[in-house]
Design a protein around this motif. Structure first.
Motif, PDB file in Angstrom:
ATOM      1  N   HIS A  75       0.925  -1.144   0.013  1.00 29.04           N
ATOM      2  CA  HIS A  75      -0.200  -0.227  -0.286  1.00 29.04           C
ATOM      3  C   HIS A  75       0.675   1.252  -0.066  1.00 29.04           C
ATOM      4  O   HIS A  75       0.652   2.004  -0.539  1.00 29.04           O
ATOM      5  CB  HIS A  75      -0.977   0.051   1.341  1.00 29.04           C
ATOM      6  N   ARG A 128       2.436   1.628  -3.416  1.00 31.69           N
ATOM      7  CA  ARG A 128       0.672   2.240  -4.422  1.00 31.69           C
ATOM      8  C   ARG A 128       1.319   3.704  -4.471  1.00 31.69           C
ATOM      9  O   ARG A 128       0.588   4.368  -4.974  1.00 31.69           O
ATOM     10  CB  ARG A 128      -0.417   1.552  -4.292  1.00 31.69           C
ATOM     11  N   LEU A 145      -2.110  -3.079  -6.883  1.00 30.99           N
ATOM     12  CA  LEU A 145      -1.781  -3.405  -5.452  1.00 30.99           C
ATOM     13  C   LEU A 145      -1.220  -5.031  -5.903  1.00 30.99           C
ATOM     14  O   LEU A 145      -0.590  -5.528  -5.442  1.00 30.99           O
ATOM     15  CB  LEU A 145      -3.467  -3.676  -4.587  1.00 30.99           C
ATOM     16  N   ALA A 179      -5.683   3.898   2.313  1.00 26.69           N
ATOM     17  CA  ALA A 179      -6.192   2.720   1.419  1.00 26.69           C
ATOM     18  C   ALA A 179      -6.201   1.929   2.307  1.00 26.69           C
ATOM     19  O   ALA A 179      -6.584   0.568   2.714  1.00 26.69           O
ATOM     20  CB  ALA A 179      -4.825   3.244   0.553  1.00 26.69           C
ATOM     21  N   LEU A 180      -5.087   1.661   3.613  1.00 24.64           N
ATOM     22  CA  LEU A 180      -4.896   0.660   4.783  1.00 24.64           C
ATOM     23  C   LEU A 180      -6.272   0.997   5.558  1.00 24.64           C
ATOM     24  O   LEU A 180      -6.172  -0.082   6.049  1.00 24.64           O
ATOM     25  CB  LEU A 180      -3.498   1.753   5.295  1.00 24.64           C
TER      26      LEU A 180
END
Length: 454
Positions: free
Chosen positions: A270, A273, A318, A435-436
């Motif tokens: 992540h 990315r 990902l 994202a996380l």
């Protein structure tokens, strides 16, 4: 090298070589791995003396001396353990309150981080006990990074209080120790390297640095454009600290198991990315500290962790990044036994300047198995990593740190202000958190705030 020894000289481990070479290149004193304990309850100081003596006798890393041979090579040897009464520097601190005592200790910790070690003639440790009252003490242990790493700190802490419990019961401390010892482990690693052939290792690292040079020969200035002189002190980093508490951690770990990756690989993919979404660079070069202990060396105190470069080619998918990171980590671990001189020679490939674009990020992962506050032997209450000092953190590029605890996961981002503005750091952090946190958000929101990453 006149210090009394119990054996002949030995070569440094590969991790020690890397640290020794880095310190010589940067002209810096040996850095410190620090353990700080707040001790509440009836501490038996003579028992603590005996526990420390048992610890030093058990672990070769606590009896090492490091010096230079006649041909200029760094070497190490074992010295006799000091007598128990000479191990601990104990002092009484006159403070008006426990809070003032804590403030004093925070300053003492910060000062100790800058105190150099003379490893050619002095032991590779400093044990100091500070007393406020019969019911409140603090123990600070300093270990030089040339002979110990973060895993060693955890081993020392656990065994110290095991040995203290045995001393309270007037028993000899019995532990599985560290097998054949640190120097035997170093010798085995070098034998493994000799069997594998230095040529194979050198070829792998030369190809890697050539790939890095091809991808990163035009470093991108990602930030505010402040051009500081190369010899100027690095400014304090822009830090952002986030964490996932409680039940949300279980959701995150479940996602990792379903993807058949570790939590660290998941977080790192992540991070990569978001990095590529915020830059146009064709690749991300990272320095990743890797613990190179083999399965049989998990209980050995010593310097096994060293920073090795890994390279991830650009992608914003990902799944692709997870696959590339897994492969890169596996290949790097396979070629971990390389001498510092060989690594430097591979880095200085013809046609490119040394060090250009080799590091876009520093990445670190730490698994914290121990609790921060726990019950100790003899009715003690022990607080780990107490009296944290205020530290101005610096970094080149980005530093991404993942700390995994039993009930939470924290992520620390440090941005070099010469490359990133505050607004850019905030956007990068927000995007990474989104994202996380997508997996965990239904259970618990992320807490995100600027501050000291300690």
């Amino acid at each position: 090298m006149t210090q009394q020894r119990t054996g002949g000289v030995s070569e440094l481990s590969y991790a020690q070589e890397h640290e020794y070479g880095r310190l010589r290149e940067t002209q810096q004193p040996t850095k410190v791995v620090q353990l700080a304990e707040r001790i509440e309850g009836p501490l038996d100081v003579p028992a603590l003396h005996r526990a420390l003596s048992a610890l030093v006798t058990m672990h070769e890393a606590l009896r090492l001396r490091v010096g230079t041979a006649s041909d200029g090579r760094p070497v190490q040897w074992l010295a006799d353990a000091p007598p128990p009464e000479g191990l601990l520097d104990a002092r009484r601190i006159k403070a008006r309150s426990p809070e003032q005592f804590g403030t004093y200790l925070a300053g003492a910790r910060a000062q100790a981080l800058a105190e150099p070690f003379d490893l050619s003639s002095r032991p590779p440790f400093r044990f100091r006990l500070f007393r406020y009252s019969e019911q409140l003490h603090a123990l600070i242990v300093d270990l030089p990074t040339l002979t110990a790493d973060l895993a060693s700190r955890s081993l020392v802490r656990g065994r110290l209080w095991e040995a203290y419990g045995a001393a309270l019961a007037d028993q000899e401390y019995a532990s599985d120790g560290e097998g054949d010892g640190l120097l035997a482990a170093i010798s085995r690693a070098r034998e493994q390297h000799d069997r594998r052939s230095a040529t194979v290792e050198h070829r792998y690292w030369s190809r890697k640095f050539e790939a890095m040079a091809a991808l990163l020969d035009e470093p991108e200035n990602a930030g505010s454009g402040a051009d500081a002189p190369s010899d100027a002190p690095a400014p304090a980093a822009i830090t952002r600290f986030s964490f996932i508490p409680g039940p949300a951690v279980a959701s995150l770990r479940l996602s990792c198991r379903e993807a058949k990756v570790t939590l660290f690989q998941f977080a790192l993919a992540h991070f990569a990315r978001i990095y590529f979404l915020h830059t146009t660079r064709p690749g991300l070069a990272m320095t990743l500290p890797l613990d190179t202990r083999s399965t049989g060396e998990r209980t050995v105190v010593g310097k096994f962790s060293r920073g090795l470069p890994i390279l991830v080619e650009r992608s914003t998918d990902l799944t692709t990044l997870l696959r590339r990171i897994g492969s890169e980590l596996m290949q790097t671990m396979r070629h971990q036994h390389i001498a510092y001189t060989d690594l430097c020679r591979a880095r200085r490939a013809p046609g490119r300047a040394d060090g250009d674009g080799l590091r876009g990020a520093i990445v670190r992962y730490t698994l914290h198995a121990e609790r921060f506050v726990e019950a100790g032997p003899g009715g003690l209450r022990l607080t780990h990593n107490a009296f944290a000092p205020q530290v101005n953190y610096t970094c080149d590029g980005i530093s991404f740190i993942v700390n995994e605890y039993q009930q939470s996961v924290t992520f620390v981002l440090c941005f070099d202000p010469r490359e990133f503005s505050v607004a850019q750091a905030d956007r990068f952090t927000a995007d990474l958190n989104t994202a996380l946190g997508a997996v965990a958000r239904s259970a618990s929101p992320w807490a995100v705030f600027p501050g000291d990453p300690s």
